[in-house]
Design a protein around this motif. Structure first.
Motif, mmCIF file in Angstrom:
data_model
loop_
_atom_site.group_PDB
_atom_site.id
_atom_site.type_symbol
_atom_site.label_atom_id
_atom_site.label_comp_id
_atom_site.label_asym_id
_atom_site.label_seq_id
_atom_site.Cartn_x
_atom_site.Cartn_y
_atom_site.Cartn_z
ATOM 1 N N GLY A 307 0.241 -1.083 0.037
ATOM 2 C CA GLY A 307 0.258 0.322 -0.103
ATOM 3 C C GLY A 307 1.075 0.888 0.102
ATOM 4 N N LEU A 308 1.847 1.370 0.437
ATOM 5 C CA LEU A 308 2.851 2.200 0.400
ATOM 6 C C LEU A 308 3.592 2.924 -0.652
ATOM 7 C CD1 LEU A 308 4.293 4.418 2.602
ATOM 8 C CD2 LEU A 308 6.240 2.431 2.792
ATOM 9 N N MET A 309 4.180 1.520 -1.171
ATOM 10 C CA MET A 309 4.409 1.245 -2.747
ATOM 11 C C MET A 309 3.852 1.644 -3.281
ATOM 12 S SD MET A 309 7.479 -1.893 -3.002
ATOM 13 C CE MET A 309 6.051 -3.551 -2.014
ATOM 14 N N ALA A 310 2.411 1.098 -3.572
ATOM 15 C CA ALA A 310 1.268 1.807 -4.918
ATOM 16 C C ALA A 310 1.168 3.325 -4.775
ATOM 17 C CB ALA A 310 0.123 0.767 -4.205
ATOM 18 N N ARG A 311 1.300 4.361 -3.200
ATOM 19 C CA ARG A 311 0.370 5.299 -2.987
ATOM 20 C C ARG A 311 2.352 6.360 -3.900
ATOM 21 N NH1 ARG A 311 -2.168 3.022 0.119
ATOM 22 N NH2 ARG A 311 -4.340 3.636 0.393
ATOM 23 N N GLY A 312 3.246 5.777 -3.389
ATOM 24 C CA GLY A 312 4.708 6.546 -3.274
ATOM 25 C C GLY A 312 5.726 6.153 -4.764
ATOM 26 N N ILE A 313 6.528 5.875 -5.033
ATOM 27 C CA ILE A 313 7.402 5.484 -6.665
ATOM 28 C C ILE A 313 8.578 4.558 -6.039
ATOM 29 C CG2 ILE A 313 6.847 7.633 -7.486
ATOM 30 C CD1 ILE A 313 9.519 8.597 -7.351
ATOM 31 N N ARG A 321 12.464 5.165 -11.271
ATOM 32 C CA ARG A 321 11.905 4.014 -11.181
ATOM 33 C C ARG A 321 11.427 2.241 -11.644
ATOM 34 N NH1 ARG A 321 6.579 6.125 -12.453
ATOM 35 N NH2 ARG A 321 4.979 5.145 -11.654
ATOM 36 N N VAL A 322 11.505 1.241 -11.291
ATOM 37 C CA VAL A 322 11.624 0.118 -11.562
ATOM 38 C C VAL A 322 9.988 -0.004 -12.752
ATOM 39 C CG1 VAL A 322 11.889 -1.922 -10.493
ATOM 40 C CG2 VAL A 322 13.554 -0.127 -9.766
ATOM 41 N N ILE A 323 9.319 0.129 -11.493
ATOM 42 C CA ILE A 323 7.972 -0.238 -12.400
ATOM 43 C C ILE A 323 6.800 0.188 -12.298
ATOM 44 C CG2 ILE A 323 7.625 -2.391 -10.107
ATOM 45 C CD1 ILE A 323 7.244 -4.111 -11.805
ATOM 46 N N ASN A 324 5.686 -0.325 -12.539
ATOM 47 C CA ASN A 324 4.241 0.430 -12.128
ATOM 48 C C ASN A 324 4.258 0.025 -10.859
ATOM 49 O OD1 ASN A 324 4.005 -1.962 -13.054
ATOM 50 N ND2 ASN A 324 1.847 -1.583 -13.179
ATOM 51 N N GLU A 325 3.876 0.822 -9.145
ATOM 52 C CA GLU A 325 4.409 0.322 -8.240
ATOM 53 C C GLU A 325 2.863 -0.278 -7.970
ATOM 54 O OE1 GLU A 325 5.180 3.581 -9.553
ATOM 55 O OE2 GLU A 325 7.411 3.408 -9.386
ATOM 56 N N ASP A 326 1.789 0.071 -8.507
ATOM 57 C CA ASP A 326 0.872 -0.308 -8.167
ATOM 58 C C ASP A 326 0.341 -2.494 -8.173
ATOM 59 O OD1 ASP A 326 0.458 0.253 -10.567
ATOM 60 O OD2 ASP A 326 -1.713 0.220 -11.105
ATOM 61 N N THR A 327 1.341 -2.607 -9.231
ATOM 62 C CA THR A 327 1.364 -4.074 -9.638
ATOM 63 C C THR A 327 1.580 -4.664 -8.322
ATOM 64 O OG1 THR A 327 1.610 -5.971 -10.704
ATOM 65 C CG2 THR A 327 3.760 -4.610 -9.875
ATOM 66 N N ASP A 354 0.457 7.980 5.701
ATOM 67 C CA ASP A 354 -0.129 7.643 7.002
ATOM 68 C C ASP A 354 -1.233 7.359 6.535
ATOM 69 O OD1 ASP A 354 0.671 9.522 8.461
ATOM 70 O OD2 ASP A 354 -0.488 11.483 8.265
ATOM 71 N N ALA A 355 -1.930 6.943 5.238
ATOM 72 C CA ALA A 355 -3.116 6.295 4.320
ATOM 73 C C ALA A 355 -2.618 5.431 4.263
ATOM 74 C CB ALA A 355 -3.193 7.211 3.244
ATOM 75 N N ALA A 356 -1.117 4.614 3.727
ATOM 76 C CA ALA A 356 -0.811 3.419 4.098
ATOM 77 C C ALA A 356 -0.834 3.067 5.354
ATOM 78 C CB ALA A 356 0.682 3.082 3.475
ATOM 79 N N ARG A 357 -0.990 2.914 6.295
ATOM 80 C CA ARG A 357 -0.447 2.832 7.564
ATOM 81 C C ARG A 357 -2.077 2.605 8.412
ATOM 82 N NH1 ARG A 357 4.023 3.181 10.597
ATOM 83 N NH2 ARG A 357 5.124 4.707 9.961
#
Ligand code: FAD
Length: 500
Positions: A307-313, A321-327, A354-357
């Protein structure tokens, strides 16, 4: 945080050369079908062999059933329109599942296995339910390694993210047995899968010999595998298999020499495996002429909060950047490990953290209490982390420029997760935080017959689970191991009951 050192596997490197029948003394036991290993593939094979009239004996190294499967989070990759998918309001078809698997499992994946698995996945789900595996009809709609509670369905392979979402109508296929008071190990999803499978096998008359470590195959004068040699509390025993031996001993994650030879990316970082996955079953089959497939393939988890990765990079050591972080986070880990030396950082802002946590629930422990470095100044974050000066700033500027319009034309993260990242930023150090297990193994047909280098079945020998090459030729989705272990384990058991 890779698992413990790969050189600590038990009894690695023990001789696996086959024994001729004349070399072993009188049999210490016998059965129609001897199953080696009592994890998901072994329990499924045993249950089905017994259901098809065989007298079945399981030999298990440890003092109890379950293997890695009982410790697992419990994802079982199933689809094509299971009752659980339908109850959660999703449409799926065997064709869509097949298209996804064909795109995701890697070039050279076994076409027969992919097709059969997609076609009969609904039947396998129904079989699990008939065995008593509980599922709750609730969908978990967030990125994560697991749902936060006992929801039964989740995306577990990046089906709803680039590139698969554009190729195939997405459907969630990560099926999770219902767990009470969620925790890993007892009462985790894997345990809730294994307990009913073992109960089913034993209700069908399957016998089990624990604390019995398989070492080698016994070959009859006509070349057929006729039994096994094992060690029970230090003493060698020989067990006859009147029809077939089914190897279900798991992967070679804990044989450091095999890992170094075949899947060097995983050297020093075994994960999601147990120490009994020491390759003995694989080597013993190779020693009677078995062929192997996809030994280079591996699952590689990045131990960070999805959840943190999807919201960040997620960036590499050069700030790229490495890949789409929502995968699927396993794809992030694999990309980092295979192309960036496992050198990664997660950049997020306060809102993202905060959102990820808040979303992570009981899995919030995956998010460190605070970022490794915090600041309003990207130059300073670069200096502190060792990312070359200007590199992270350039990545962030490009990301934010497109994010202002809710777009990510570089890596195609879904708009739902795209938002400009604002100071103060937090940079999380996830260098070396990948761990995983090999996916390749013995080359088998769809009924678990172990094939030799001429593609001929080795008489009397079948295999299923991680000791065999299955659906993956390099790609992976969470749940493939428990899914195919049960599915192809059942087929191997059924066929073994008819062997001889
Ligand atoms: P196992 O289930 O490990 O069974 C193998 C058995 O063989 C073991 O009981 C072992 O003791 C026994 N054995 C090994 N060698 C010998 C020998 N020489 N003699 C006798 N017995 C032997 N996969 C998923 O699909 N979904 C998940 O959500 C998931 N999460 C995971 C989380 C964790 C923490 C872990 C540890 C694993 C996870 N996995 C998951 C991976 C999955 O559990 C394994 O890949 C899967 O169990 C492999 O099935 P198997 O039957 O081949 O091996």
């Amino acid at each position: 945080m890779p698992g413990r050192g790969a050189d600590q596997g038990p009894g690695r490197g023990r001789p696996a050369r086959p024994r001729r029948r004349a070399e072993v003394g009188p049999w210490d036991g016998e059965a129609d079908v001897v199953v080696v290993g009592y994890g998901v593939a072994g329990a499924s094979a045993a249950a089905e062999a017994a259901a098809h009239g065989a007298d079945v004996l399981v030999l298990e190294h440890t003092g109890g059933w379950g293997g890695a499967a009982a410790m697992a989070g419990g994802f079982i990759y199933l689809g094509g329109g299971t009752a659980l998918q339908r109850a959660c309001g999703f449409t799926d078809t065997p064709e869509a599942m097949h298209a996804y698997l064909s795109a995701a499992m890697g070039a050279g994946a076994d076409a027969d296995k992919l097709a059969l698995y997609a076609e009969r996945s609904v039947e396998h789900f129904d079989w699990l339910v008939d065995c008593g595996v509980p599922f709750r009809a609730a969908f978990f709609d967030r990125p994560g390694w697991e749902p936060d509670a006992d929801q039964g369905l989740m995306y577990s392979g990046g089906e709803n993210a680039h590139p698969f979402a554009e190729l195939v109508p997405p459907a969630p296929r990560g099926h999770l047995p219902r767990m009470a008071d969620k925790r890993t190990g007892e009462r985790g999803g894997g345990w809730m899968l294994m307990r009913p499978l073992v109960a089913t096998a034993e209700a069908r008359g399957v016998r089990v010999r624990y604390d019995t470590r398989f070492e080698a195959l016994v070959v009859e004068p006509d070349g057929r595998v006729g039994g096994v040699v094992a060690r029970h509390y230090g003493a060698e025993i020989a067990v006859r298999a009147r029809r077939a031996v089914v190897l279900a001993t798991g992967s070679f994650a804990y044989d450091p020499a095999m890992v170094a030879r075949h899947v060097p990316l995983l050297v020093g970082r075994p994960g999601a495996a147990v120490e009994q996955h020491d390759g003995q079953g694989l080597r013993a089959a190779q020693a009677v002429g078995a062929d192997v497939a996809h030994l280079h393939a591996c699952e590689a988890a990045l131990l960070a909060d999805p959840g943190l990765m999807a919201r960040g990079i997620v960036v590499d050591a050069l700030g790229r950047r490495v890949i789409n972080e929502d995968t699927y986070p396993g794809r992030i880990g694999h990309a980092l490990l295979s192309h960036h030396g496992s050198q990664g950082f997660v950049l997020a802002d306060e809102e993202a953290v905060d959102a990820a946590r808040a979303d992570a629930g009981p899995l919030a422990f995956l998010i460190p209490p605070r970022p490794t470095w915090v600041g309003d100044d990207v130059d300073q974050l670069e200096r502190e982390s060792g990312i070359p000066c200007g590199a992270l700033a350039a990545t962030l500027a490009l990301y934010n420029r497109h994010a202002e319009r809710g777009e990510d034309p570089v890596h195609h993260k879904a708009a739902r997760w795209v938002r400009p990242l604002r100071a103060p930023w937090g940079l999380f150090d996830v260098r070396g935080h990948t761990a995983g297990f090999p996916l390749g193994g013995l080359r088998t047909d769809v009924d678990g017959a172990v094939l030799d280098v001429d593609s001929a079945p080795i008489p009397g020998l079948r295999a299923a689970g991680r000791v065999a090459a299955g659906l993956s030729a390099g790609g992976y989705a969470s749940g493939i191991s428990l899914g195919e272990g049960g599915f192809f384990g059942r087929r191997a058991g059924r066929a073994a009951a008819r062997d001889g």
